[in-house]
Scaffold this motif. Structure first.
Motif, mmCIF file in Angstrom:
data_model
loop_
_atom_site.group_PDB
_atom_site.id
_atom_site.type_symbol
_atom_site.label_atom_id
_atom_site.label_comp_id
_atom_site.label_asym_id
_atom_site.label_seq_id
_atom_site.Cartn_x
_atom_site.Cartn_y
_atom_site.Cartn_z
ATOM 1 N N ASP A 72 -2.294 -7.377 -4.238
ATOM 2 C CA ASP A 72 -2.576 -8.769 -3.325
ATOM 3 C C ASP A 72 -1.739 -9.783 -3.153
ATOM 4 O OD1 ASP A 72 -5.319 -7.530 -4.214
ATOM 5 O OD2 ASP A 72 -5.286 -9.111 -5.838
ATOM 6 N N LEU A 73 -0.560 -9.521 -3.787
ATOM 7 C CA LEU A 73 0.595 -10.443 -3.071
ATOM 8 C C LEU A 73 0.826 -9.973 -1.944
ATOM 9 C CD1 LEU A 73 2.554 -12.821 -4.051
ATOM 10 C CD2 LEU A 73 3.825 -11.140 -5.344
ATOM 11 N N LEU A 74 1.523 -8.226 -1.574
ATOM 12 C CA LEU A 74 1.412 -7.216 -1.095
ATOM 13 C C LEU A 74 0.269 -7.873 0.419
ATOM 14 C CD1 LEU A 74 2.829 -4.684 -1.899
ATOM 15 C CD2 LEU A 74 4.126 -5.922 -1.583
ATOM 16 N N ASP A 75 -0.677 -8.334 0.673
ATOM 17 C CA ASP A 75 -0.973 -7.789 0.962
ATOM 18 C C ASP A 75 -1.127 -10.061 1.790
ATOM 19 O OD1 ASP A 75 -2.598 -5.416 0.742
ATOM 20 O OD2 ASP A 75 -4.413 -6.101 -0.814
ATOM 21 N N SER A 76 -0.960 -9.897 1.190
ATOM 22 C CA SER A 76 -0.381 -12.161 1.691
ATOM 23 C C SER A 76 0.867 -11.671 2.436
ATOM 24 C CB SER A 76 -0.186 -12.806 0.683
ATOM 25 O OG SER A 76 0.714 -13.162 -0.281
ATOM 26 N N LYS A 77 1.411 -11.095 2.535
ATOM 27 C CA LYS A 77 2.858 -10.727 3.010
ATOM 28 C C LYS A 77 2.757 -9.943 4.195
ATOM 29 C CE LYS A 77 4.405 -14.544 0.512
ATOM 30 N NZ LYS A 77 4.646 -14.990 0.807
#
Length: 138
Positions: A72-77
Motif C-alpha cells: 500500500d505504501l509503495l502504491d502511493s509512491k
C-alpha cells in the motif's frame, strides 16, 4: 548515464550498502530501508523511514503513515507494474512472515537483492516472479 546504466549503478550501490547485513529491525536493516536507499539512488525524493526497534513498532510506524501494508505504501509512491515486466532496479513484493511482505530489488533476469531465510544477511537470490504479490517501477 543512460537509464539502464543508472538502474544498474543504483542496484550496485544498494548491494554494496546492504549485502551481508543481517536483517535487523533496530539497525535500519529491513526491506523498507533497502527500498528507500535504492529509490534515493534512483533519484527519487523519498521520506525518511521512522525509527523502530521491533516488528511491532515497525507496524505501528507504518500505520501512522496511513498505510496497512508495505505494498500500500509503495502504491502511493511508485507506479505498480505486473511483476513479469519488472526491469533492473524495480521493486517486487513477495509473501513474507507475520503479515509482512518481503521487498526485493531486481538485479537481472532472475536475480534479486533482499533478505532470505536461508541466508545470514542481505543477499542476491533467485526469485520466482510468479510468487510476487506486486511490483513497482522505480
Amino acid at each position: 548515464m543512460n537509464e539502464i546504466e543508472l538502474r544498474r549503478a543504483a542496484v550496485i550501490a544498494t548491494q554494496r550498502r546492504f549485502e551481508d547485513k543481517p536483517f535487523d529491525w533496530s539497525k535500519a536493516a529491513t526491506c523498507i530501508h533497502l527500498v528507500r536507499f535504492h529509490a534515493a539512488q534512483m533519484g527519487h525524493k523519498v521520506p525518511t523511514v521512522p525509527r523502530f526497534r521491533t516488528a511491532l513498532s515497525a507496524k505501528k510506524a507504518l500505520l501512522q503513515t496511513g498505510f496497512e501494508t508495505l505494498p500500500d505504501l509503495l502504491d502511493s509512491k511508485f507506479e505498480r507494474i505486473p511483476p513479469a515486466f519488472a526491469r533492473v532496479g524495480d521493486v517486487m513484493a513477495l509473501p513474507g512472515d507475520d503479515g509482512w511482505h518481503a521487498l526485493v530489488i531486481k538485479g537481472d533476469k532472475v536475480k534479486f537483492l533482499g533478505w532470505h531465510e536461508d541466508a545470514p544477511g542481505c543477499t542476491i537470490m533467485e526469485v520466482d516472479v510468479g510468487s510476487a504479490t506486486g511490483a513497482w517501477r522505480l
